[in-house]
Every structure is written in structure tokens, then in C-alpha cells.
Design an enzyme around this catalytic site. Structure first.
Site, PDB file in Angstrom:
ATOM      1  N   GLY A  76      -4.348 -14.273   9.000  1.00 14.12           N
ATOM      2  CA  GLY A  76      -4.613 -15.071   7.874  1.00 14.12           C
ATOM      3  C   GLY A  76      -4.925 -14.268   6.873  1.00 14.12           C
ATOM      4  CB  THR A  78      -3.588 -13.175   1.442  1.00 15.98           C
ATOM      5  OG1 THR A  78      -4.950 -13.105   0.744  1.00 15.98           O
ATOM      6  CG2 THR A  78      -3.365 -14.738   1.971  1.00 15.98           C
ATOM      7  CB  ALA A 101       0.443 -18.885   7.883  1.00 14.69           C
ATOM      8  CB  SER A 102      -0.346 -17.128   2.474  1.00 20.50           C
ATOM      9  OG  SER A 102       0.283 -18.522   1.999  1.00 20.50           O
ATOM     10  CG  ASN A 103      -3.523 -22.545   3.143  1.00 16.97           C
ATOM     11  OD1 ASN A 103      -3.809 -23.345   3.877  1.00 16.97           O
ATOM     12  ND2 ASN A 103      -4.308 -22.548   1.986  1.00 16.97           N
ATOM     13  CG  HIS A 136      -9.171 -19.628  -4.045  1.00 16.05           C
ATOM     14  ND1 HIS A 136      -7.902 -19.914  -4.688  1.00 16.05           N
ATOM     15  CD2 HIS A 136      -8.987 -20.193  -2.957  1.00 16.05           C
ATOM     16  CE1 HIS A 136      -7.110 -20.004  -3.720  1.00 16.05           C
ATOM     17  NE2 HIS A 136      -7.889 -20.331  -2.787  1.00 16.05           N
ATOM     18  CG  HIS A 137     -14.651 -18.921  -2.608  1.00 17.18           C
ATOM     19  ND1 HIS A 137     -14.997 -17.573  -2.302  1.00 17.18           N
ATOM     20  CD2 HIS A 137     -14.002 -19.362  -1.555  1.00 17.18           C
ATOM     21  CE1 HIS A 137     -14.316 -17.291  -1.312  1.00 17.18           C
ATOM     22  NE2 HIS A 137     -13.085 -18.486  -0.899  1.00 17.18           N
ATOM     23  CE  LYS A 140      -7.951 -16.341  -2.101  1.00 17.18           C
ATOM     24  NZ  LYS A 140      -7.687 -15.925  -0.935  1.00 17.18           N
ATOM     25  N   GLY A 146      -2.855 -15.827  -1.807  1.00 21.10           N
ATOM     26  CA  GLY A 146      -1.634 -15.913  -0.991  1.00 21.10           C
ATOM     27  C   GLY A 146      -0.947 -17.070  -0.831  1.00 21.10           C
ATOM     28  CB  THR A 147      -2.334 -20.737  -1.001  1.00 21.16           C
ATOM     29  OG1 THR A 147      -2.881 -20.373   0.145  1.00 21.16           O
ATOM     30  CG2 THR A 147      -1.433 -22.167  -1.362  1.00 21.16           C
TER      31      THR A 147
END
Length: 239
Positions: A76, A78, A101-103, A136-137, A140, A146-147
Site C-alpha cells: 500500500g 505509494t 493499490a494506491s488506496n 491529507h495530514h 504524509k 497515490g490516490t
């Protein structure tokens, strides 16, 4: 199942808690908080599948080590996809499956599905510009997320007026702006906006907790062993 956790940050800890609650065993934890534990300490007999959530700089090395050990791996992380073709080749060479998966949120993957459908329809009718925004927080590391990149790539495939993306605002008609914000403790918000002189249309996904990501990663880990090849959420969800 016997799960090997690679990375023991917020996601790794949440996965460990939910995995145990689902009856799985934690075969080991590879992380600086557990010094001396290496991926090469494990084999397919001692770990059914590895779940990898670490840092962009470490992800490919971890994936490579799992594949070389013959341990199916769910990744997971990215920010490492410039090595993805190498990982695909190694998966084929070793016969060991890789799931990326990116998410891992089911909701986000439905968001990806709807995103591509909407992009194709909006292109047909014209008159709209489009941009992607992600929030995002502050912890990150990678940006865009990535999403957001997956959403951008989906738009580029179906909205031919955009031929490339840029991680900032842009006035170039062929460039898709992907705007990144880092603030507070935001789990993850992604917004695709279509704007015309007449109206604005938005597709938005907002994660409230990490539970959706954790559940998806565990579903992938339960699904992957025994398969051969490289897989993603579309395979898992039948999209």
C-alpha cells in the site's frame, strides 16, 4: 493466516489490531521499532502473506525481498511506481503474487470507477475544465497522493483534452492541475471538480477513519495467496 507486517506506523498498527480480531496471527513485524527482524527471516512456510505500508524510498526494496522469498505481498506504499515494471517482472519470474493499490478503501475504488465514467461523459459534451484536489495530514510524505495520481490517470485516459498533469495550478489547457494540501490530521479527502461558465460538478471522497483502508488491505491479503500475477482492487472487487 500468518501475516508478516512490513511497517508499523499508524496503518501497520491498525492492520495488526483488525487482523488479530479476525483470527489471523502476526508472524512478524519488520520495522525500526522491532530491530533485528528482517524480511529474509521469513519463508512461505512461516508467513502466508506480507502487508507492506512503509515509505516511498523503502517500498520497492521490501516488495522485491518478499517476492524473492516467495512470500505473496500486498503493498500500500505509494511513490515507488517508477519501479513497478521491475516488480511485475520479478513477480512473473518467481511465480509469487503481488497486490498493489494506491488506496485500499472500497469507497475510494468506487470513486475511481465513477471518476473514469464521468470523465468520458464530460469530454463528450465539452465546455468544462477539470482539476483534482487532495487534502491529507501533515505527516504524509509524498505528494500528490497515490490516490490523487490514480484519479488523474483515470481522467487522462478518458478526457483527451488533458494530456498531462501538474502538481500545481496551471493555465495550460492540456495540463490537469492536481492540487495538494497538507493540514492537521486529515485522513484523506479527494475532490474532482468540473467547472464551466454555467455550473460546477464535483465528485468527492472523504475518509473519516483509516478503517476502510485497513479492511480493504486485509481483504486483499485474504484473497491473494494461491494466485499468480499482479493484481489490484479492480480484480478484487470485480470492477
Amino acid at each position: 493466516m500468518k501475516l508478516l507486517l512490513i511497517g508499523y506506523g499508524k496503518m501497520g498498527q491498525a492492520i495488526a489490531a483488525q487482523a488479530t480480531a479476525r483470527g489471523h496471527q502476526i508472524a512478524g513485524i519488520v520495522d525500526p521499532t522491532h530491530p533485528g527482524v528482517q524480511i529474509t527471516d521469513f519463508t512461505p512456510e512461516t508467513a502466508d502473506v506480507a502487508i507492506e505500508f512503509t515509505h516511498p524510498d523503502a517500498a520497492f526494496g521490501n516488495v522485491r525481498a518478499c517476492l524473492q522469498q516467495g512470500i505473496p505481498v500486498v503493498c500500500g506504499s505509494t511513490g515507488w511506481l517508477h519501479h513497478f515494471q521491475e516488480a511485475q517482472a520479478l513477480s512473473q519470474e518467481t511465480g509469487t503474487p503481488l497486490f498493489y493499490a494506491s488506496n485500499y478503501s472500497v469507497g475510494v475504488n468506487l470513486f475511481f470507477h465513477f471518476n473514469e465514467y464521468i470523465a468520458a461523459k464530460m469530454h463528450q459534451f465539452g465546455g468544462y475544465d477539470v482539476q483534482v484536489r487532495e487534502i491529507h495530514h501533515t505527516q504524509k510524505v509524498d505528494q500528490p497522493s497515490g490516490t490523487a495520481l490514480t484519479a488523474a490517470e483515470g481522467i487522462l485516459r478518458h478526457f483527451p483534452a488533458k494530456t498531462t498533469w501538474r502538481n500545481e495550478a496551471t493555465d495550460a489547457a492540456n495540463e490537469l492541475a492536481v492540487l495538494s494540501e497538507r493540514t492537521g490530521a486529515v485522513v484523506g479527502t479527494h475532490i474532482v471538480t468540473y467547472h464551466s461558465t454555467a455550473d460546477t460538478i464535483e465528485l468527492k471522497h472523504e475518509a473519516h477513519t483509516r478503517d476502510g483502508f485497513v479492511q480493504g488491505a486485509l481483504l486483499a491479503a485474504e484473497w491473494l495467496p494461491g494466485r499468480k500475477g499482479v493484481f489490484g482492487m479492480k480484480d478484487l472487487l470485480g470492477l
